[in-house]
Design a protein around this motif. Sequence first.
Motif, PDB file in Angstrom:
ATOM      1  N   ALA A  30      -3.233  -0.286  10.374  1.00 21.09           N
ATOM      2  CA  ALA A  30      -2.520  -0.084   8.739  1.00 21.09           C
ATOM      3  C   ALA A  30      -1.087  -0.820   9.020  1.00 21.09           C
ATOM      4  O   ALA A  30      -0.436  -0.996   8.072  1.00 21.09           O
ATOM      5  CB  ALA A  30      -3.173   1.628   8.536  1.00 21.09           C
ATOM      6  N   SER A  31      -0.725  -0.379   9.642  1.00 20.41           N
ATOM      7  CA  SER A  31       0.928  -0.452   9.910  1.00 20.41           C
ATOM      8  C   SER A  31       1.170  -2.013  10.316  1.00 20.41           C
ATOM      9  O   SER A  31       2.302  -2.572   9.100  1.00 20.41           O
ATOM     10  CB  SER A  31       1.772   0.477  10.892  1.00 20.41           C
ATOM     11  OG  SER A  31       1.490   1.956  10.672  1.00 20.41           O
ATOM     12  N   GLY A  43       0.695  -3.638   7.053  1.00 21.02           N
ATOM     13  CA  GLY A  43       2.028  -3.061   6.049  1.00 21.02           C
ATOM     14  C   GLY A  43       2.697  -3.950   6.221  1.00 21.02           C
ATOM     15  O   GLY A  43       3.458  -4.125   5.309  1.00 21.02           O
ATOM     16  N   SER A  63       5.077  -6.613   3.833  1.00 18.47           N
ATOM     17  CA  SER A  63       6.145  -6.367   3.995  1.00 18.47           C
ATOM     18  C   SER A  63       6.473  -7.608   3.209  1.00 18.47           C
ATOM     19  O   SER A  63       8.108  -7.692   2.765  1.00 18.47           O
ATOM     20  CB  SER A  63       6.853  -5.127   3.631  1.00 18.47           C
ATOM     21  OG  SER A  63       6.167  -4.031   3.778  1.00 18.47           O
ATOM     22  N   ALA A  76       5.001  -2.003   0.176  1.00 15.42           N
ATOM     23  CA  ALA A  76       3.532  -1.959   0.601  1.00 15.42           C
ATOM     24  C   ALA A  76       3.741  -1.570   1.913  1.00 15.42           C
ATOM     25  O   ALA A  76       1.743  -0.374   2.055  1.00 15.42           O
ATOM     26  CB  ALA A  76       2.918  -3.364   0.931  1.00 15.42           C
ATOM     27  N   GLU A  77       4.279  -0.688   2.895  1.00 18.08           N
ATOM     28  CA  GLU A  77       4.373  -0.205   3.084  1.00 18.08           C
ATOM     29  C   GLU A  77       4.124   1.681   2.805  1.00 18.08           C
ATOM     30  O   GLU A  77       3.891   2.153   3.965  1.00 18.08           O
ATOM     31  CB  GLU A  77       5.943  -0.260   3.964  1.00 18.08           C
ATOM     32  CG  GLU A  77       6.427   0.582   5.853  1.00 18.08           C
ATOM     33  CD  GLU A  77       7.779   0.127   5.981  1.00 18.08           C
ATOM     34  OE1 GLU A  77       8.620   0.568   6.982  1.00 18.08           O
ATOM     35  OE2 GLU A  77       8.482  -0.643   5.346  1.00 18.08           O
ATOM     36  N   SER A  78       4.590   1.800   2.174  1.00 15.73           N
ATOM     37  CA  SER A  78       4.679   3.073   1.602  1.00 15.73           C
ATOM     38  C   SER A  78       3.049   2.824   1.212  1.00 15.73           C
ATOM     39  O   SER A  78       2.705   4.308   1.419  1.00 15.73           O
ATOM     40  CB  SER A  78       5.253   3.846   0.106  1.00 15.73           C
ATOM     41  OG  SER A  78       6.951   3.194   0.011  1.00 15.73           O
ATOM     42  N   MET A 106       0.304   1.986   2.797  1.00 11.66           N
ATOM     43  CA  MET A 106       0.184   2.327   4.308  1.00 11.66           C
ATOM     44  C   MET A 106      -0.003   3.537   4.696  1.00 11.66           C
ATOM     45  O   MET A 106      -0.127   3.999   5.258  1.00 11.66           O
ATOM     46  CB  MET A 106       0.550   1.146   4.926  1.00 11.66           C
ATOM     47  CG  MET A 106       0.168  -0.819   5.477  1.00 11.66           C
ATOM     48  SD  MET A 106      -1.914  -0.571   5.423  1.00 11.66           S
ATOM     49  CE  MET A 106      -2.085  -0.996   3.633  1.00 11.66           C
ATOM     50  N   THR A 107       1.788   4.066   4.349  1.00  8.28           N
ATOM     51  CA  THR A 107       1.839   5.329   4.842  1.00  8.28           C
ATOM     52  C   THR A 107       0.565   6.634   4.208  1.00  8.28           C
ATOM     53  O   THR A 107       0.520   7.425   5.126  1.00  8.28           O
ATOM     54  CB  THR A 107       3.213   5.625   4.130  1.00  8.28           C
ATOM     55  OG1 THR A 107       3.939   4.981   4.852  1.00  8.28           O
ATOM     56  CG2 THR A 107       3.233   7.231   5.250  1.00  8.28           C
ATOM     57  N   THR A 132      -2.747   5.861   3.747  1.00  8.36           N
ATOM     58  CA  THR A 132      -3.576   5.172   4.415  1.00  8.36           C
ATOM     59  C   THR A 132      -3.330   5.944   5.782  1.00  8.36           C
ATOM     60  O   THR A 132      -4.426   6.580   6.570  1.00  8.36           O
ATOM     61  CB  THR A 132      -3.349   3.900   4.462  1.00  8.36           C
ATOM     62  OG1 THR A 132      -3.636   3.578   2.636  1.00  8.36           O
ATOM     63  CG2 THR A 132      -4.850   3.794   5.280  1.00  8.36           C
TER      64      THR A 132
END
Length: 148
Positions: free
Chosen positions: A61-62, A65, A69, A84-86, A88-89, A91
């Motif tokens: 997932a990271s 992300g 990003s 998008a990183e948020s 994924m966080t 998730t």
Amino acid sequence: MTEIQPKIKRILQKGQKATLIAGVVALFLFIFKILIGMFSNSSALQSDALNNFSDLMIMIASWIGFRISKREKTSKFQFGFYKAESLMTLTLSVFMTLGTIFLFFEGFYNIFELPVIYNPIFALTITIISMGLSFGISRPPKYPVYKI
């Protein structure tokens, strides 16, 4: 393009590379721990393998992300895809919560029934290898990754 954007892209690239390396290590540890845990009947090693599986899901997932990003801004997303990183966080937190709940119930069950461990040397060997690999990938880098 501002002066900061290329630096952010380099940071995202380094994060994606580190995530890929950690994901490969987590996959390696998951496979070996689950096989040796089943072979030796070690519930602790099997639980730790499930922890490595959740780590693997987190790394996937990271990595996704980071990949999202890095995309350029579009007319629909005028500020880019950095948030998008948020997503994924969020998730990742779901994966970690589910893994924690499962390990809690597995550990609670094993309090009342202690399994007999066959071939404990295999279980000990993979545990020592796991400790070394985990220490190796958890060390901070020698250079400041997030300095902009």
